[in-house]
Design a protein around this motif. Structure first.
Motif, PDB file in Angstrom:
ATOM      1  N   ILE A 286       0.907  -1.186   0.032  1.00 11.41           N
ATOM      2  CA  ILE A 286       0.126  -0.015   0.186  1.00 11.41           C
ATOM      3  C   ILE A 286       0.868   1.321  -0.006  1.00 11.41           C
ATOM      4  O   ILE A 286       1.637   1.401   0.993  1.00 11.41           O
ATOM      5  CB  ILE A 286      -0.797   0.056   1.401  1.00 11.41           C
ATOM      6  CG1 ILE A 286      -1.674  -1.343   1.494  1.00 11.41           C
ATOM      7  CG2 ILE A 286      -1.940   1.218   1.290  1.00 11.41           C
ATOM      8  CD1 ILE A 286      -2.017  -1.573   2.835  1.00 11.41           C
TER       9      ILE A 286
ATOM     10  N   GLN B 289      -5.250   2.510  -0.619  1.00 17.12           N
ATOM     11  CA  GLN B 289      -6.475   2.096   0.384  1.00 17.12           C
ATOM     12  C   GLN B 289      -7.183   3.190   1.172  1.00 17.12           C
ATOM     13  O   GLN B 289      -6.581   4.116   1.663  1.00 17.12           O
ATOM     14  CB  GLN B 289      -5.811   1.117   1.112  1.00 17.12           C
ATOM     15  CG  GLN B 289      -6.658   0.338   1.962  1.00 17.12           C
ATOM     16  CD  GLN B 289      -6.160  -0.691   2.931  1.00 17.12           C
ATOM     17  OE1 GLN B 289      -5.339  -1.547   2.389  1.00 17.12           O
ATOM     18  NE2 GLN B 289      -6.301  -0.837   4.051  1.00 17.12           N
TER      19      GLN B 289
ATOM     20  N   ASP C 203      -9.478   3.743   4.287  1.00 15.52           N
ATOM     21  CA  ASP C 203      -9.731   3.022   5.545  1.00 15.52           C
ATOM     22  C   ASP C 203     -10.688   3.275   6.197  1.00 15.52           C
ATOM     23  O   ASP C 203     -10.720   4.241   6.923  1.00 15.52           O
ATOM     24  CB  ASP C 203      -8.520   2.576   6.428  1.00 15.52           C
ATOM     25  CG  ASP C 203      -8.600   1.633   7.705  1.00 15.52           C
ATOM     26  OD1 ASP C 203      -9.795   1.476   7.667  1.00 15.52           O
ATOM     27  OD2 ASP C 203      -7.972   1.378   8.111  1.00 15.52           O
TER      28      ASP C 203
END
Length: 493
Positions: free
Chosen positions: A300, A336, A338
């Motif tokens: 990531i 990503q 979250d």
């Protein structure tokens, strides 16, 4: 989050072991000395694998696969090779189990003994060269440039995750050539491929060199290597490339018809790098807060963390976050979002810091109003607020990732330079090893006896004879005998 990591300065070994486990990279398995590589750790290995595989194919190599089991007699055919690996071999002696008659459970069936024991591959030279005998008849079949991605087993008594395990993952290249010059050229080329990978992708500065006879691969005429320095001042061998001469061709009778109509033994090489690179990556860059990953190998590269109260705020932030994600992904950046509601933002910040994610973007309701985001760098632990109307976020992040990659390399490079010292007397040599560590550049008389005595006295080995060393006359650090150039000593993993 659990309590912080041990400090590197207080217990480097404990810091390393804890970091590997807490960052979800790997854990010990039920089989002593083996490891389970967890998804996050394996995804870093996959990125390494993908880049190396691309580089191998660009240099003309293709992948194949050879058996895990090697007949014991094969290892007897190359004397120095079997001597080098004999103490590390796992041996299969039987092929069947059965239930015991006395209720002890499953036992080995004594009737199922193998006629010839099988060795679980510690390396594949023997089984591959026995195969090459069938593949090579003429100069038209050469060069043969093959690589395999595999697991190997070397029975280790003292193990450490990634650095030394009984079973580990690696790649091993095995090539066959019509001339000595071509084989040496291949050996040097692959050392340079490893060095380019280490420096450009791992952000790990390495010394290219040749191993002393004592440290050479069992069965090779020369071993080329790349050596890196870890933050505790110990060296780590990060990749090796071996010129095998005609040793394995002679052991397995691999000959080819030359253009002129003669019959000659082929010339061989082998080269490999393993999951030990994971250990190097962790130990060279990480800090007391956790992993520091070079962007080129980070699973990531960017994480976006929303800061919100209630579903409505999250919904509004999500719209903007998805916009940013789309523009970053269009640039090939892995990102990503979250939005888990099971953990607070502070917990997430610490978690991504521990896992070494290079960039973190935080967005709250006030950021939406002002069209800003907060960007935090993992390498420097600095934060800044960025106005999205004044920049192109995809270019800004892309440039920042490149800067982080360069910065991580530069920091490791400066550390290595500061930790490479010349010694001209035995007293200096011992003091440096004991009080500073790192690479010690010193004269050596070229004998195995002296090398072994130095190791016995200091636990330091000759890491390599640097490829770019300058020829200079001097006196051996231990014996005072003449020397033609300095070599690099260090204590090592």
């Amino acid at each position: 989050m659990s309590k912080g990591l041990p400090k590197r300065s207080e217990d480097y070994s404990l810091w390393y072991n804890e970091l590997v486990k807490r960052a979800d990279l790997a854990e010990n398995s039920p089989v002593r000395g083996c490891m389970v590589i967890k998804p996050y750790g394996y995804s870093i290995w996959e990125k390494m694998q993908a880049e190396l595989d691309r580089m191998f194919k660009e240099t003309g190599h293709t992948n194949a696969y050879f058996p895990l089991f090697i007949p014991k007699s094969y290892l007897s055919k190359e004397a120095s090779h079997v001597e080098g690996f004999a103490k590390e071999c796992a041996v299969v002696t039987h092929y069947r189990l059965k239930n015991s008659d006395d209720g002890r459970g499953v036992i080995v069936d004594p009737e199922a003994k193998l006629e010839e024991e099988l060795i679980v591959r510690p390396t594949s030279e023997t089984v591959i060269w026995s195969t090459y005998k069938n593949w090579i008849q003429s100069y038209r079949d050469l060069p043969l440039l093959v690589n395999q991605w595999a697991n190997v087993v070397r029975w280790e008594m003292r193990t450490r995750l990634f650095l030394r395990t009984a079973e580990f993952l690696w790649q091993e290249g095995h090539t066959a050539h019509a001339s000595k010059e071509e084989a040496i050229e291949e050996t040097v080329q692959m050392m340079n491929v490893y060095a380019t990978f280490a420096e450009n992708f791992m952000a790990l500065p390495v010394v290219r060199g040749i191993k002393s006879a004592n440290e050479r691969f069992a069965g090779a005429e020369d071993t080329y290597c790349i050596e890196a320095l870890m933050q505790d001042g110990k060296a780590l061998q990060a990749g090796t490339s071996h010129f095998l001469g005609q040793n394995f061709a002679k052991a397995f009778d691999v000959k080819f018809a030359t253009k002129e109509g003669g019959l000659e033994y082929v010339w061989g090489t082998s080269w490999g790098a393993s999951t030990r690179l994971m250990g190097a990556l962790i130990m060279a860059h990480s800090d007391d807060n956790g992993l520091v990953l070079p962007p080129k190998l980070a699973p990531i590269q960017v994480v976006i963390v929303p800061i919100y109260k209630g579903d409505e705020e999250l919904e509004r932030i999500s719209v903007k976050a998805k916009e940013i994600m789309a523009s970053l992904r269009a640039k090939g950046i892995s990102v990503q979002f979250d939005n888990r509601d099971t953990h607070k933002p502070g917990w997430k910040f610490a978690e991504y810091e521990l896992k070494g994610v290079p960039l973190r973007i935080a967005m709250g309701p006030r950021d939406l109003e002002n069209n800003t985001v907060e960007i935090a760098r993992r390498d420097t632990l600095t934060k800044e607020s960025v106005n999205l109307s004044e920049i192109s976020i995809d270019k800004y992040v892309s440039d920042l990732l490149e800067e982080i990659q360069r910065n991580i390399f530069q920091k490791a490079f400066e550390f290595r330079e500061n930790m490479t010292t010349e010694a001209d007397t035995w007293q200096e040599f011992e003091d440096l090893l004991e009080n500073k560590g790192g690479f010690v550049s010193a004269h050596w008389d070229g004998t195995t006896e002296t090398e072994e005595r130095i190791k016995e006295l200091t636990k330091a080995t000759i890491r390599c004879i640097p490829i770019d060393r300058k020829e200079e006359s001097g006196s051996c650090i231990l014996t005072g005998k003449p020397s033609t150039g300095r070599v690099l000593f260090a204590r090592a993993y």
